[in-house]
Design an enzyme around this catalytic site. Structure first.
Site, mmCIF file in Angstrom:
data_model
loop_
_atom_site.group_PDB
_atom_site.id
_atom_site.type_symbol
_atom_site.label_atom_id
_atom_site.label_comp_id
_atom_site.label_asym_id
_atom_site.label_seq_id
_atom_site.Cartn_x
_atom_site.Cartn_y
_atom_site.Cartn_z
ATOM 1 N N HIS A 1 56.589 18.289 28.340
ATOM 2 C CA HIS A 1 57.210 17.085 28.900
ATOM 3 C C HIS A 1 57.283 15.966 27.851
ATOM 4 C CE1 HIS A 1 58.207 13.629 31.375
ATOM 5 N NE2 HIS A 1 57.202 13.011 30.772
ATOM 6 N N GLU B 1 62.255 7.902 32.533
ATOM 7 C CA GLU B 1 61.962 9.243 33.050
ATOM 8 C C GLU B 1 63.147 9.890 33.766
ATOM 9 O OE1 GLU B 1 59.405 10.918 32.321
ATOM 10 O OE2 GLU B 1 57.866 9.474 31.752
HETATM 11 FE FE FE Z 1 56.968 10.945 30.700
#
Ligand code: FE
Ligand code: PHE
Length: 288
Positions: free
Chosen positions: A133, A179
């Site tokens: 991620h 995000e």
């Molecule tokens: Fe993140």
């Protein structure tokens, strides 16, 4: 990543014992196993098969420059590429870290990257951000000059918001734009947010699904909008350009925070009369 990202009550799984005062550790690149490198390649290949269709072109171009297809990247080597482009550095951390430490790193152009990789059982979903991620999702756009400047400014803004007690408003900006942000391009809506691009399911969902709302970016609108951490987003906000985000956030947030204090929040599902609506969602269908 940031302490509030995907907030949970379970204990953190990284090894925090060897941490320095600034929350960094050695990446320990030599210690990754062949299985971990193979799992990285699997994640990388699955995402890169989807990305030409769904990801913002700037993200793709930057990802390519990182040469990260062959295994978990050595942060020292990736830093050479990023630093040459925009002056950013990657530092290894054991996982989620203290807010103040996180913002201090960003404000000095250091991006904290978690050093551990998820297990094969977590291919599709994990609770805490891992190296896939953090690196695959966040690092590419640190090569982009405007986005790189934005992330540093956000770090400074974070330190300020901590003092002012206005983190909730500022965190929503991180959530929806860093995000889960979308970009309007000549080829239609594309994803650039790290939470999207590190998830195979959401990469397709955020562009293809009729369920979520897709709404034009508006600073105060975003800062007032709640979000969910346990499922795909119910609303995505769309930028016209990274400059739009940088410019909108260059102003002094002091008066904005003051104003927002007296105003109600919006639900993640809400569509408002003044919204620039790209698509109005049908609503998320949930398993019974
Ligand atoms: Fe993140
Ligand atoms: N301009 C904001 C402030 O005055 C700081 C900030 C910049 C916040 C960029 C978010 C993103 O506090």
């Amino acid at each position: 990543m940031l302490k509030t990202e995907g907030k949970t009550d379970t204990p953190l799984r990284g090894d925090y014992s060897a941490m320095r005062a600034d929350y960094t550790i050695e990446q320990g690149w030599e210690k990754y196993t062949d299985e971990e490198h193979a799992l990285w390649r699997q994640l990388y290949e699955r995402q890169t098969a989807l990305l030409p269709r769904y990801a913002a072109p700037e993200y793709l171009e930057c990802l390519g420059r990182l040469n990260a297809a062959d295994g978990i990247p050595d942060f020292r080597r990736a830093t050479e590429v990023v630093h040459k482009a925009t002056g950013w550095e990657l530092v290894a951390v054991p996982g989620l870290i203290d807010e103040n430490a996180f913002f201090t790193h960003l404000s000095e152009r250091r991006f904290p990257v978690t050093n551990w990789l998820r297990t094969p059982e977590e291919m599709d979903y994990l609770v805490e951000p891992d190296v896939f991620h953090d690196f695959f999702g966040h690092v590419p756009l640190l090569i982009h000059p405007v986005f790189a400047d934005y992330m540093q400014a956000y770090g400074k803004g974070g330190l300020r918001a901590m003092k002012l007690g206005t983190m909730e408003n500022l965190t929503r900006l991180y959530w929806y734009m860093v995000e889960f942000g979308l970009l309007n391009t000549k080829d239609g809506l594309k994803a650039y947010g790290a939470g999207i691009l590190s998830s195979a399911g959401e990469t397709v969902y955020c562009i293809e699904s009729p369920e979520p709302n897709r709404i034009g970016f508006d600073l105060e609108r975003v800062m007032r909008t709640k979000y969910r951490i346990d499922d795909y987003q119910e609303t995505y906000f769309v930028l016209e350009s990274y400059e739009q985000l940088f410019d909108a956030t260059s102003q002094d947030f002091g008066p904005i925070y003051e104003r927002l204090r007296g105003l109600p929040d919006f639900a993640a599902t809400e569509v408002l009369p003044d919204d620039k609506v790209y698509t109005r969602g049908t609503g998320r269908k949930r398993a019974a």
